[in-house]
Write a protein that holds these residues in place. Structure first.
Motif, PDB file in Angstrom:
ATOM      1  N   GLY A  23      42.122  92.002 -10.146  1.00 41.00           N
ATOM      2  CA  GLY A  23      42.864  90.926  -9.490  1.00 41.00           C
ATOM      3  C   GLY A  23      44.286  91.326  -9.157  1.00 41.00           C
ATOM      4  O   GLY A  23      44.811  90.969  -8.100  1.00 41.00           O
ATOM      5  N   PHE A  37      45.998  91.363  -5.516  1.00 40.87           N
ATOM      6  CA  PHE A  37      47.234  90.584  -5.375  1.00 40.87           C
ATOM      7  C   PHE A  37      48.374  91.464  -4.865  1.00 40.87           C
ATOM      8  O   PHE A  37      49.141  91.048  -3.990  1.00 40.87           O
ATOM      9  N   TYR A  47      40.735  84.536  -0.360  1.00 42.48           N
ATOM     10  CA  TYR A  47      40.025  85.130  -1.501  1.00 42.48           C
ATOM     11  C   TYR A  47      40.143  84.244  -2.740  1.00 42.48           C
ATOM     12  O   TYR A  47      39.145  83.971  -3.422  1.00 42.48           O
ATOM     13  N   THR A  48      41.343  83.786  -3.031  1.00 43.24           N
ATOM     14  CA  THR A  48      41.558  82.932  -4.202  1.00 43.24           C
ATOM     15  C   THR A  48      40.821  81.606  -4.063  1.00 43.24           C
ATOM     16  O   THR A  48      40.225  81.105  -5.030  1.00 43.24           O
ATOM     17  N   THR A  49      40.857  81.039  -2.855  1.00 46.23           N
ATOM     18  CA  THR A  49      40.140  79.779  -2.614  1.00 46.23           C
ATOM     19  C   THR A  49      38.654  79.950  -2.873  1.00 46.23           C
ATOM     20  O   THR A  49      38.008  79.100  -3.504  1.00 46.23           O
ATOM     21  N   VAL A 103      37.341  84.936 -13.942  1.00 47.79           N
ATOM     22  CA  VAL A 103      38.098  84.240 -12.898  1.00 47.79           C
ATOM     23  C   VAL A 103      39.540  84.029 -13.334  1.00 47.79           C
ATOM     24  O   VAL A 103      40.476  84.209 -12.541  1.00 47.79           O
ATOM     25  N   TYR A 120      44.659  86.781   1.142  1.00 49.16           N
ATOM     26  CA  TYR A 120      44.718  86.534  -0.297  1.00 49.16           C
ATOM     27  C   TYR A 120      44.441  85.058  -0.613  1.00 49.16           C
ATOM     28  O   TYR A 120      43.723  84.748  -1.571  1.00 49.16           O
ATOM     29  N   THR A 154      42.806  85.636 -11.336  1.00 48.61           N
ATOM     30  CA  THR A 154      43.748  84.740 -10.656  1.00 48.61           C
ATOM     31  C   THR A 154      45.030  84.544 -11.454  1.00 48.61           C
ATOM     32  O   THR A 154      46.055  85.161 -11.164  1.00 48.61           O
ATOM     33  N   LEU A 170      37.202  82.136  -4.871  1.00 49.47           N
ATOM     34  CA  LEU A 170      36.971  82.284  -6.310  1.00 49.47           C
ATOM     35  C   LEU A 170      36.922  80.933  -7.006  1.00 49.47           C
ATOM     36  O   LEU A 170      36.044  80.661  -7.835  1.00 49.47           O
ATOM     37  N   LEU A 171      37.884  80.079  -6.678  1.00 46.31           N
ATOM     38  CA  LEU A 171      37.963  78.779  -7.341  1.00 46.31           C
ATOM     39  C   LEU A 171      36.811  77.862  -6.921  1.00 46.31           C
ATOM     40  O   LEU A 171      36.235  77.150  -7.760  1.00 46.31           O
ATOM     41  N   ASP A 178      34.039  91.479  -6.634  1.00 43.61           N
ATOM     42  CA  ASP A 178      35.486  91.659  -6.773  1.00 43.61           C
ATOM     43  C   ASP A 178      35.927  93.117  -6.627  1.00 43.61           C
ATOM     44  O   ASP A 178      36.937  93.400  -5.979  1.00 43.61           O
ATOM     45  N   ALA A 201      48.006  87.250 -11.263  1.00 42.94           N
ATOM     46  CA  ALA A 201      49.232  86.852 -10.558  1.00 42.94           C
ATOM     47  C   ALA A 201      50.429  86.864 -11.495  1.00 42.94           C
ATOM     48  O   ALA A 201      51.524  87.309 -11.135  1.00 42.94           O
TER      49      ALA A 201
END
Length: 368
Positions: free
Chosen positions: A76, A80, A315-317, A212, A312, A216, A319-320, A279, A220
């Protein structure tokens, strides 16, 4: 939400940032004092220093039996670093890319990313894998410093000064820098323990997997030193340090952080199927995407930085949404698969073609 867990998470994060700042400041001044060029400082000293939170977190995670956090933290953080940090600094200020970075260090980042996938195909990073990775870290560091010293010596002979080496070698000043390094390391160790405790609480409260959370929140959080360092360097137009920090951190994360973690993990690091199938390939794709953007005119334009930044967020959206099994996941996945990803690939291909044509036109004009 447990207020105590939140306080530990925030406190651990602040200690990680402060510890990394002290470590980077002390280490970079020591490096400058012995005549190491800015790009090498960015690729090694600053990059390794700002990646020290990832190392501290990963070692703490395996000691507590949370291998998914350790792996997710590294993968991650690498995603990032490129998409978020490089994108952000390019939006803040047009980034001129060193030719060495494009010709050597970015390809190395791609190679070690692929190497991680190959070593993880059996479902774990064991001690042998960790030893291979860490040996690569040592080799890369030594080679980079040796090449940097040679370049600096050559620049000195021709009257070009890369870094100031005078006045920084007194015993008192060196002792101060060593003291900063030791205090920074102490803060990193304590801060990493607190941050992991808080992150695991988040995972339980929100029903998210440790992978996850590592990909994330932890990724970060531990990359904030890179954010601060790269933005400050970008504002000061020290692009060698800004971009060298990002690329060097990614190389260090895979070779040294996962290498040492794999060596010290009692039973190795289990690689989840989600990381292996999604990932890690995303991390490799992001590394490859650097090449066409970096070598088109050897600058990262603001719109290219914005493209990285938007990728980015996407990608994060994903994952969640995937972790929470949200109803919007099928629609979002369809838009990404059939519109955003093909458009991004097409954009990169256009950049490559334009760069190739520009390269061909230069010799032709010279011949005329």
């Amino acid at each position: 939400m447990d207020a105590f867990a939140l306080a530990k998470f925030v406190g651990g994060l602040l200690m990680l940032i402060a510890g990394a700042e002290l470590l980077v400041r002390g280490a970079s001044r020591l490096a400058a004092a012995v005549g190491i060029p800015p790009l090498v400082i960015g690729l090694t000293v600053v990059a390794y220093g700002t990646s020290s939170p990832e190392l501290a977190i990963s070692l703490q995670a395996i000691s507590l039996g949370h291998a998914d956090v350790a792996l997710g933290n590294v993968v991650g953080s690498n995603i990032f670093n490129v998409l978020f940090i490089a994108g952000l600094v390019a939006v803040v200020n047009l980034q001129v890319v060193s030719r060495q970075l494009v010709r050597l260090d970015v390809p190395i980042m791609i190679i070690v990313s692929v190497l991680l996938l190959v070593l993880a195909l059996d479902g774990e990073i064991n001690r042998l894998d960790g030893t291979i990775l860490f040996a690569g870290a040592l080799s890369y560091t030594v080679w980079t410093i040796v090449q940097g010293r040679k370049a600096n010596d050559q620049a000195t002979k021709t009257g070009v000064r890369e870094v100031g080496a005078e006045g920084g070698r007194s015993a008192g000043l060196l002792s101060i820098q060593l003291g900063l390094i030791l205090v920074g390391l102490a803060l990193l160790v304590l801060g990493s323990r607190w941050l992991i405790d808080g992150a695991l609480t988040f995972a339980r409260v929100f029903g998210l997997s440790e992978l996850v959370i590592g990909l994330t929140i932890v990724a970060a959080g531990t990359s904030l030193p890179e954010v601060a360092t790269s933005i400050v360097a970008s504002i000061r137009r020290e692009t060698d340090i800004a971009l060298g920090n990002i690329i060097g951190s990614n190389i260090f994360n895979i070779l040294a952080v996962l290498g040492l973690t794999g060596i010290f993990a009692p039973a190795g690091i289990d690689v989840a199927a989600a990381a292996l199938n999604f990932d890690i390939p995303v991390m490799i794709a992001v590394a490859i995407a650097c090449l066409p953007i970096f070598f088109t005119g050897y600058v990262i334009a603001r719109w290219e930085g914005a493209l990285f930044f938007i990728c980015y967020l996407a990608y994060t959206t994903y994952l969640l949404l995937n972790a929470t099994k949200h109803a919007a996941l099928p629609l979002f996945s369809g838009v990404m698969m059939y519109f955003v990803i093909p458009l991004t690939i097409l954009t990169l291909l256009v950049l490559v073609v334009r760069a190739a044509r520009s390269a061909q036109s230069v010799p032709n004009k010279a011949a005329e």
